[in-house]
Design an enzyme around this catalytic site. Structure first.
Site, PDB file in Angstrom:
ATOM      1  N   ASN A  38     -11.929   7.109   0.604  1.00 38.39           N
ATOM      2  CA  ASN A  38     -11.109   7.483   1.394  1.00 38.39           C
ATOM      3  C   ASN A  38      -9.484   7.682   1.039  1.00 38.39           C
ATOM      4  OD1 ASN A  38     -12.752   4.972   3.186  1.00 38.39           O
ATOM      5  ND2 ASN A  38     -12.656   6.946   3.978  1.00 38.39           N
ATOM      6  N   GLU A  82       0.633  -1.309   0.151  1.00 35.93           N
ATOM      7  CA  GLU A  82      -0.014  -0.136  -0.002  1.00 35.93           C
ATOM      8  C   GLU A  82       0.648   1.510   0.011  1.00 35.93           C
ATOM      9  OE1 GLU A  82      -4.047   1.991   1.982  1.00 35.93           O
ATOM     10  OE2 GLU A  82      -2.727   0.531   3.162  1.00 35.93           O
ATOM     11  N   ARG A 104     -17.035  21.011 -10.524  1.00 38.20           N
ATOM     12  CA  ARG A 104     -15.768  21.339 -11.488  1.00 38.20           C
ATOM     13  C   ARG A 104     -14.526  20.669 -11.612  1.00 38.20           C
ATOM     14  NH1 ARG A 104     -17.548  26.550  -9.333  1.00 38.20           N
ATOM     15  NH2 ARG A 104     -19.014  27.605 -10.659  1.00 38.20           N
ATOM     16  N   HIS A 118      -9.721   1.467  -1.215  1.00 39.09           N
ATOM     17  CA  HIS A 118     -10.758   2.183  -0.471  1.00 39.09           C
ATOM     18  C   HIS A 118     -11.338   3.441  -1.092  1.00 39.09           C
ATOM     19  CE1 HIS A 118      -7.275   4.169   1.158  1.00 39.09           C
ATOM     20  NE2 HIS A 118      -6.921   3.269   1.926  1.00 39.09           N
ATOM     21  N   ALA A 137      -6.526   5.311  10.891  1.00 36.59           N
ATOM     22  CA  ALA A 137      -5.472   4.346  10.898  1.00 36.59           C
ATOM     23  C   ALA A 137      -5.922   2.886  10.491  1.00 36.59           C
ATOM     24  CB  ALA A 137      -4.615   4.532  11.984  1.00 36.59           C
ATOM     25  N   ASP A 157     -17.513  -0.344   7.486  1.00 36.00           N
ATOM     26  CA  ASP A 157     -17.440  -0.309   8.738  1.00 36.00           C
ATOM     27  C   ASP A 157     -18.425   0.562   9.503  1.00 36.00           C
ATOM     28  OD1 ASP A 157     -15.987   1.755   8.320  1.00 36.00           O
ATOM     29  OD2 ASP A 157     -14.193   1.033   9.513  1.00 36.00           O
ATOM     30  N   GLY A 158     -19.139   1.433   8.699  1.00 35.89           N
ATOM     31  CA  GLY A 158     -19.825   2.730   9.366  1.00 35.89           C
ATOM     32  C   GLY A 158     -19.048   3.717   9.674  1.00 35.89           C
ATOM     33  N   ASP A 166      -9.307  -3.546   5.342  1.00 34.20           N
ATOM     34  CA  ASP A 166      -8.080  -2.629   5.549  1.00 34.20           C
ATOM     35  C   ASP A 166      -7.674  -2.701   7.142  1.00 34.20           C
ATOM     36  OD1 ASP A 166      -6.196  -0.709   5.236  1.00 34.20           O
ATOM     37  OD2 ASP A 166      -7.580   1.014   5.408  1.00 34.20           O
TER      38      ASP A 166
END
Length: 375
Positions: free
Chosen positions: A207, A117, A215, A204, A297, A236-237, A262
């Site tokens: 995020n 990542e 625009r 993701h 995180a 996950d809300g 994640d």
């Protein structure tokens, strides 16, 4: 032979269905002398496939072989029978060394491969990554990590707008490694260029990237509209408002969504202080944030919770949730011939859920990881 469940197949759900297992595989018919297990009132779905996961059970994929296996086992108990180990930004030599260890576990079948990542991401959208360790995606550095993974690199997330970004996307595509766009400050046009160069996943979505603007639509619009791209979602809300999830499903469709966790060390454990790569994390009320800076995180999510939320809160059809949790990620990994659906000849990877969609049993390759406790 498992009987009486709602069995979710690629063609739809069979009520009061049956599923036969012979050795490590799903069978068309029950083997002679098969034990019959009545699972009436339950759901049988394919084992979950997580393509973006940093750890769980108090352990991380940046640790020792024992710690890696602890994390893998923690997620298996929540229904994830296939998992890609994700690594966050660190020094290149450390990433390369850890890739060697992870590749050994991939060769043993414990994990399905490696996802880098970082470090080839934007400082503007770094999230829980150490800014001083970030690098532009120079194809030579990208190749170094691919080589260190010894054929087990499955995905690299990068910010394609950085110097070398598009060339690195082409390199990854040429080597059969997924190029994922994420932690990016790219414009709409730069994202389109990266997709045309071979990028096929949005890390993701929503995020760690610019929001939609009328625009300046940015990467979100480009990633949602292109049928070549599968979008990761953390359900996950916390990471996504329900309306954002609905937007993704409405525009991408269930066949282009992959639910991910994640997850970091705290998944399946609880609140406390943890490390995510070189970064210290505080988990409070199940939400992981950097101690310094407060950025989200990763998550403490497990895929069974993502599934349950999808069907009970987001009101997705069970079949769409299964597609996003199993079939789509299996396809991305090139493993659809073995996993991702309940079909004869495929690995006997399955999850048994009760009427409230809570895990009651997990089978991996014909063996119970979590044996069902049934009357």
């Amino acid at each position: 032979m498992l009987t009486g469940a709602h069995v979710v197949l690629p063609t739809g759900t069979v009520r009061d269905g049956r599923l036969a297992v012979d050795g490590t595989r799903i069978a068309a018919t029950a083997p002679a002398g098969a034990r019959v297990v009545d699972v009436s009132g339950h759901w049988l779905v394919p084992g979950f496939v997580d393509i973006h996961n940093h750890g769980g059970g108090g352990a991380a994929f940046s640790g020792s072989a024992e710690e890696i296996l602890t994390a893998v086992d923690a997620h298996r108990r929540h229904g994830t029978t296939t998992l890609v180990a994700s690594m966050v930004t660190d020094e290149m030599d450390l990433l390369a060394r850890q890739a060697g260890l992870l590749s050994e576990l991939a060769e043993q079948g414990e994990i399905a491969g490696i996802h880098f990542e970082g470090p080839f991401i934007s400082p503007c959208r770094k999230g829980a990554h150490a800014e001083e360790l970030l690098l532009d995606p120079d194809p030579a550095d990208v190749r170094k990590l691919i080589d260190a993974a010894r054929g087990r690199a499955k995905m690299v997330t990068l910010a394609a707008e950085l110097p070398g970004g598009v060339d690195s996307v082409r390199l990854l595509a040429e080597h059969g490694v997924i190029a994922a766009i994420g932690h990016t400050d790219a414009s709409y046009e730069q994202t389109v260029e990266a997709i045309d160069a071979g990028a096929t996943v949005a890390t993701h979505l929503f995020n760690a990237m610019p929001g939609l603007n009328h625009r300046s639509p940015g990467p979100i619009a480009a990633l949602l509209e292109d049928e070549r791209v599968t979008v990761e979602l953390i359900n996950d809300g916390t990471h996504l408002h329900p309306a954002a999830l609905e937007l993704a499903f409405r525009h991408a469709g269930a066949d282009r969504v992959a639910f991910i966790t994640d997850a970091m060390d705290a998944a399946g454990i609880g609140d406390g202080r943890y490390m995510l790569g070189p970064m210290e994390v505080e988990v409070s009320d199940g939400v992981a944030r950097l101690v310094h800076g407060g950025s989200i995180a990763g998550s403490t999510l497990t895929l069974d919770r993502a599934f349950r939320r999808a069907v009970t809160v987001d009101r997705l059809p069970v079949e769409d949730a299964v597609t996003a949790l199993s079939a789509n990620p299996a396809r991305l990994l090139g493993l659809s011939d073995r996993i991702g659906s309940l079909e004869p000849g495929k690995d006997a990877d399955l999850v048994l859920l009760d009427a409230d969609f809570r895990v009651k049993g997990v089978m991996r390759r014909g063996e119970w990881v979590v044996a069902p406790q049934l009357p």
